[in-house]
Motif scaffolding. Structure first.
Motif, mmCIF file in Angstrom:
data_model
loop_
_atom_site.group_PDB
_atom_site.id
_atom_site.type_symbol
_atom_site.label_atom_id
_atom_site.label_comp_id
_atom_site.label_asym_id
_atom_site.label_seq_id
_atom_site.Cartn_x
_atom_site.Cartn_y
_atom_site.Cartn_z
ATOM 1 N N VAL A 124 0.855 -1.188 0.000
ATOM 2 C CA VAL A 124 0.000 0.000 0.000
ATOM 3 C C VAL A 124 0.891 1.238 0.000
ATOM 4 O O VAL A 124 1.520 1.569 1.012
ATOM 5 N N ASP B 37 1.169 5.207 -2.350
ATOM 6 C CA ASP B 37 0.621 5.995 -3.457
ATOM 7 C C ASP B 37 1.654 6.292 -4.537
ATOM 8 O O ASP B 37 1.327 6.926 -5.545
ATOM 9 N N CYS C 55 -2.174 -1.467 -3.533
ATOM 10 C CA CYS C 55 -3.130 -0.371 -3.395
ATOM 11 C C CYS C 55 -2.388 0.952 -3.517
ATOM 12 O O CYS C 55 -1.271 1.093 -3.004
ATOM 13 N N ASP D 181 -3.861 3.791 -2.413
ATOM 14 C CA ASP D 181 -4.348 4.660 -1.346
ATOM 15 C C ASP D 181 -5.002 3.803 -0.266
ATOM 16 O O ASP D 181 -5.394 2.653 -0.520
ATOM 17 N N ASP E 101 -7.895 3.901 1.139
ATOM 18 C CA ASP E 101 -9.291 3.511 1.009
ATOM 19 C C ASP E 101 -9.478 2.248 0.166
ATOM 20 O O ASP E 101 -10.571 1.673 0.133
ATOM 21 N N GLU E 102 -8.423 1.791 -0.500
ATOM 22 C CA GLU E 102 -8.497 0.586 -1.310
ATOM 23 C C GLU E 102 -8.168 -0.676 -0.509
ATOM 24 O O GLU E 102 -8.352 -1.791 -1.000
ATOM 25 N N ALA F 184 -11.047 -3.713 0.493
ATOM 26 C CA ALA F 184 -11.424 -4.579 -0.624
ATOM 27 C C ALA F 184 -10.283 -5.505 -1.010
ATOM 28 O O ALA F 184 -10.498 -6.691 -1.313
ATOM 29 N N ALA F 185 -9.053 -4.988 -0.996
ATOM 30 C CA ALA F 185 -7.896 -5.808 -1.361
ATOM 31 C C ALA F 185 -7.672 -6.921 -0.344
ATOM 32 O O ALA F 185 -7.361 -8.062 -0.703
#
Length: 226
Positions: A11, A13, A37, A39, A41-42, A45-46
């Motif tokens: 994770v 950016d 990811c 960011d 906020d992902e 789900a990941a």
């Protein structure tokens, strides 16, 4: 993929950083980067889709910080679903965010300036249930952690509930030793070390090694290296 592979979620950016991490955490060395990811906020789900063993998390991201993503991940855990441990990537200027990440439940942190060997060791330790607190910045992070209002301190009297051997184990944990290293230092089995570690957690009322380290520094069991 072999049964020994550690499943890793990256994770960050910055694609360049993720690319560098992928080159370090290679399949031939026992790692499987199952998802990335860009960011915070992902992350949920990941994690749900890929079930990683470790999340390697940057702190500074545009929409949701690594600290907030860690808090949400830990909060989502329940009896049927264990949140994967989070290893935070940081720089020397991130002490305040690091202290928040520890309160949020991160298993530890490693400097972005660390060597490939240090990162590999840190990911393996976190995957095995250990904590990793880089001694180069532990003192400043703990100072910020305390001043920012960490979780309620366990009663100092909790130390009196530890046996002499358990207090020694707490000291070695706070000095950054793994279970294997503690076993070698005390000439006991790793199974016995794990039993002592569990007893220490219960006596101090802490949830993990990172919280035990904070307790040890706060109550003078060890002193931070500056």
């Amino acid at each position: 993929m072999t049964v020994e592979d550690i499943r890793v979620l990256l994770v960050d950016d910055q694609e360049l950083v993720r690319s560098g991490l992928r080159r370090i955490l290679r399949r031939k060395d026992g790692f499987d980067v199952v998802a990335e990811c860009a960011d915070g906020d992902e992350v949920p789900a990941a994690v749900a889709a890929c079930s990683p063993d470790v999340v390697v998390m940057d702190l500074r991201m545009k929409r949701v910080s690594g600290m907030e993503a860690t808090r949400r991940l830990v909060a989502s855990a329940n009896d049927q679903h264990r949140a994967p441990p989070v290893l935070v990537l940081t720089t020397f200027s991130d002490e305040e965010l690091l202290s928040e990440a520890l309160r949020a439940g991160a298993a530890g942190f490693v400097l972005k300036e660390s060597s490939a060997e240090e990162l590999i060791r840190a990911v393996r330790l976190v995957a095995a249930g250990e904590s990793v607190l880089d001694p180069a910045i532990t003192a400043s992070v703990l100072h910020t952690y305390r001043n920012a209002g960490g979780p309620p301190k366990s009663d100092a009297a909790a130390l009196d509930r530890l046996t002499a051997r358990e207090r020694t184990v707490l000291e070695l944990i706070a000095r950054g030793m793994t279970n294997d290293e503690i076993a070698a230092e005390l000439v006991i089995s790793v199974v016995t070390v794990k039993s002592h570690v569990g007893a220490v957690f219960r006596a101090l009322g802490v949830r993990d090694r990172a919280a035990a380290v904070v307790f040890a520094f706060d109550h003078g069991v060890v002193a931070p290296r500056r």
